[in-house]
Design a protein around this motif. Structure first.
Motif, mmCIF file in Angstrom:
data_model
loop_
_atom_site.group_PDB
_atom_site.id
_atom_site.type_symbol
_atom_site.label_atom_id
_atom_site.label_comp_id
_atom_site.label_asym_id
_atom_site.label_seq_id
_atom_site.Cartn_x
_atom_site.Cartn_y
_atom_site.Cartn_z
ATOM 1 N N ILE A 174 0.852 -1.187 0.000
ATOM 2 C CA ILE A 174 0.000 0.000 0.000
ATOM 3 C C ILE A 174 0.887 1.237 0.000
ATOM 4 O O ILE A 174 1.613 1.506 0.958
ATOM 5 N N ASP A 175 0.863 1.974 -1.122
ATOM 6 C CA ASP A 175 1.657 3.197 -1.230
ATOM 7 C C ASP A 175 0.938 4.167 -2.153
ATOM 8 O O ASP A 175 -0.223 3.947 -2.532
ATOM 9 N N GLU A 176 1.616 5.244 -2.553
ATOM 10 C CA GLU A 176 0.972 6.279 -3.358
ATOM 11 C C GLU A 176 0.505 5.767 -4.710
ATOM 12 O O GLU A 176 -0.376 6.362 -5.336
ATOM 13 N N ALA A 177 1.083 4.666 -5.178
ATOM 14 C CA ALA A 177 0.665 4.099 -6.455
ATOM 15 C C ALA A 177 -0.753 3.522 -6.391
ATOM 16 O O ALA A 177 -1.340 3.215 -7.437
ATOM 17 N N ASP A 178 -1.287 3.388 -5.189
ATOM 18 C CA ASP A 178 -2.642 2.841 -5.029
ATOM 19 C C ASP A 178 -3.708 3.929 -4.983
ATOM 20 O O ASP A 178 -4.901 3.612 -4.841
ATOM 21 N N ARG A 179 -3.312 5.173 -5.141
ATOM 22 C CA ARG A 179 -4.312 6.233 -5.228
ATOM 23 C C ARG A 179 -5.077 6.108 -6.544
ATOM 24 O O ARG A 179 -4.525 5.706 -7.567
ATOM 25 N N THR A 180 -6.344 6.470 -6.498
ATOM 26 C CA THR A 180 -7.190 6.345 -7.673
ATOM 27 C C THR A 180 -8.293 7.390 -7.622
ATOM 28 O O THR A 180 -8.456 8.095 -6.612
ATOM 29 N N VAL A 181 -9.063 7.503 -8.687
ATOM 30 C CA VAL A 181 -10.186 8.440 -8.714
ATOM 31 C C VAL A 181 -11.304 7.899 -7.828
ATOM 32 O O VAL A 181 -11.732 6.751 -7.976
ATOM 33 N N THR A 182 -11.767 8.741 -6.906
ATOM 34 C CA THR A 182 -12.827 8.323 -5.980
ATOM 35 C C THR A 182 -14.149 9.041 -6.228
ATOM 36 O O THR A 182 -15.127 8.799 -5.515
ATOM 37 N N GLY A 183 -14.191 9.903 -7.227
ATOM 38 C CA GLY A 183 -15.419 10.602 -7.556
ATOM 39 C C GLY A 183 -15.137 11.921 -8.241
ATOM 40 O O GLY A 183 -13.969 12.291 -8.452
ATOM 41 N N ASN A 184 -16.191 12.651 -8.595
ATOM 42 C CA ASN A 184 -16.048 13.997 -9.139
ATOM 43 C C ASN A 184 -17.291 14.807 -8.772
ATOM 44 O O ASN A 184 -18.331 14.240 -8.429
ATOM 45 N N PRO A 185 -17.199 16.132 -8.829
ATOM 46 C CA PRO A 185 -18.303 16.968 -8.340
ATOM 47 C C PRO A 185 -19.425 17.201 -9.338
ATOM 48 O O PRO A 185 -20.363 17.949 -9.036
ATOM 49 N N TYR A 186 -19.380 16.553 -10.490
ATOM 50 C CA TYR A 186 -20.328 16.883 -11.556
ATOM 51 C C TYR A 186 -21.536 15.949 -11.544
ATOM 52 O O TYR A 186 -21.381 14.733 -11.679
ATOM 53 N N PRO A 187 -22.737 16.490 -11.416
ATOM 54 C CA PRO A 187 -23.939 15.636 -11.430
ATOM 55 C C PRO A 187 -24.182 15.054 -12.821
ATOM 56 O O PRO A 187 -23.773 15.636 -13.836
ATOM 57 N N ASP A 188 -24.876 13.913 -12.858
ATOM 58 C CA ASP A 188 -25.291 13.342 -14.137
ATOM 59 C C ASP A 188 -26.317 14.242 -14.808
ATOM 60 O O ASP A 188 -26.284 14.447 -16.021
#
Length: 282
Positions: free
Chosen positions: A103-117
């Protein structure tokens, strides 16, 4: 779109509805492939070519460490980490995204965004003889926010959504997903504070009565109407939202940047407003 549902002499009903969808993609970033920006509580936002302008960037979680024995078993299976305060009973358990058992910084990923559908609104206008009724529903579906309130002890003290069914000990693990409030990995760097920003609300209700013309004539006016209105009578947030106002966003400090968006903390509750008035037409 507007529809005339009924149109009789004494009864009329029309409906106006709208729906909006917006999609954006970052095309150029001054020669860079991506930026990573940081908010006030070290939460991170990624701006990457070919993706939406702002994306939440952090670690995915898989519940909490239930006991030291569970941690020891994971380490015995080869799991390691360069991150601090990760292997703590009652703390958040991070997901090894790239499968390298580290588990290190390489495991960071996109967890969402502020834009509604999409966002939407529906307004109904009804009249029956001298009585008129207007009511409006409005909402937003999809999109996420980063809830900064869990970072503050005073918020966790009064808002039980952050403490209900939390881990207390191996004998009292709670729901297995809610960490103990003061131990383990920093919540603000994970998807634990990323929440569904969807909502719908009864924005306004207006009820009016137009008095007979002979009364208006006696008052030397052309028309008299009394009305009562109420705003925000009902507000429904998504099931996973733990705060008090889904619409609130923080917009000072680092959040004045267009490359950082979707953070909230310290928001005020949605106010209900009641008004009474009289319209006089001369």
């Amino acid at each position: 779109m507007t529809t005339n549902n009924f149109r009789k002499k004494d009864f009329k009903w029309s409906t106006t509805a709208n729906i909006s969808h917006n999609k954006n993609k970052l095309l150029d970033l001054a020669g860079e492939k991506f930026y990573i920006n940081q908010g006030e509580r070290t939460e991170q936002y990624r701006n990457m070519i070919g993706e939406p302008l702002v994306e939440f960037f952090g670690y995915k979680t898989d519940g909490v460490w239930l006991s030291q024995a569970q941690i020891d078993a994971a380490k015995a299976a080869g799991l390691t980490s360069t991150l601090s305060n990760l292997f703590v009973p009652g703390g958040l358990k991070l997901v090894d995204i790239n499968g390298d058992n580290k588990i290190d910084e390489a495991d960071r990923t996109v967890t969402g965004n502020p834009y509604p559908d999409f966002t939407w609104g529906v307004t109904n206008n009804i009249t029956y003889k001298a009585i008129d009724l207007t009511f409006t529903f409005q909402g937003s579906q999809g999109g996420q926010l980063i809830n900064g309130d869990p970072n503050y002890n005073e918020t966790k003290r009064y808002n039980k959504n952050y403490n209900k069914n939390r881990w207390l000990s191996p004998l009292f693990p709670g729901d297995g997903k809610t960490p103990y409030s003061t131990v383990g990995f920093n919540w603000m760097l994970t998807d634990y504070v990323v929440e569904d920003a969807s909502y719908y609300a009864l924005r306004e209700v207006v009820v009016g009565y137009t008095f007979p013309k002979n009364l208006a004539k006696s008052l030397h006016v052309s028309g008299v109407r009394a009305y009562f209105s109420a705003q925000n009578l009902y507000f429904h947030s998504a099931a996973g939202y733990r705060g008090i106002n889904t619409e609130a966003r923080f917009n000072s400090g680092p959040y004045v940047s267009t490359l950082i968006d979707g953070y909230q903390r310290g928001s005020f509750p949605m106010p209900k407003t009641f008004l009474f008035g009289v319209d006089l037409n001369f």
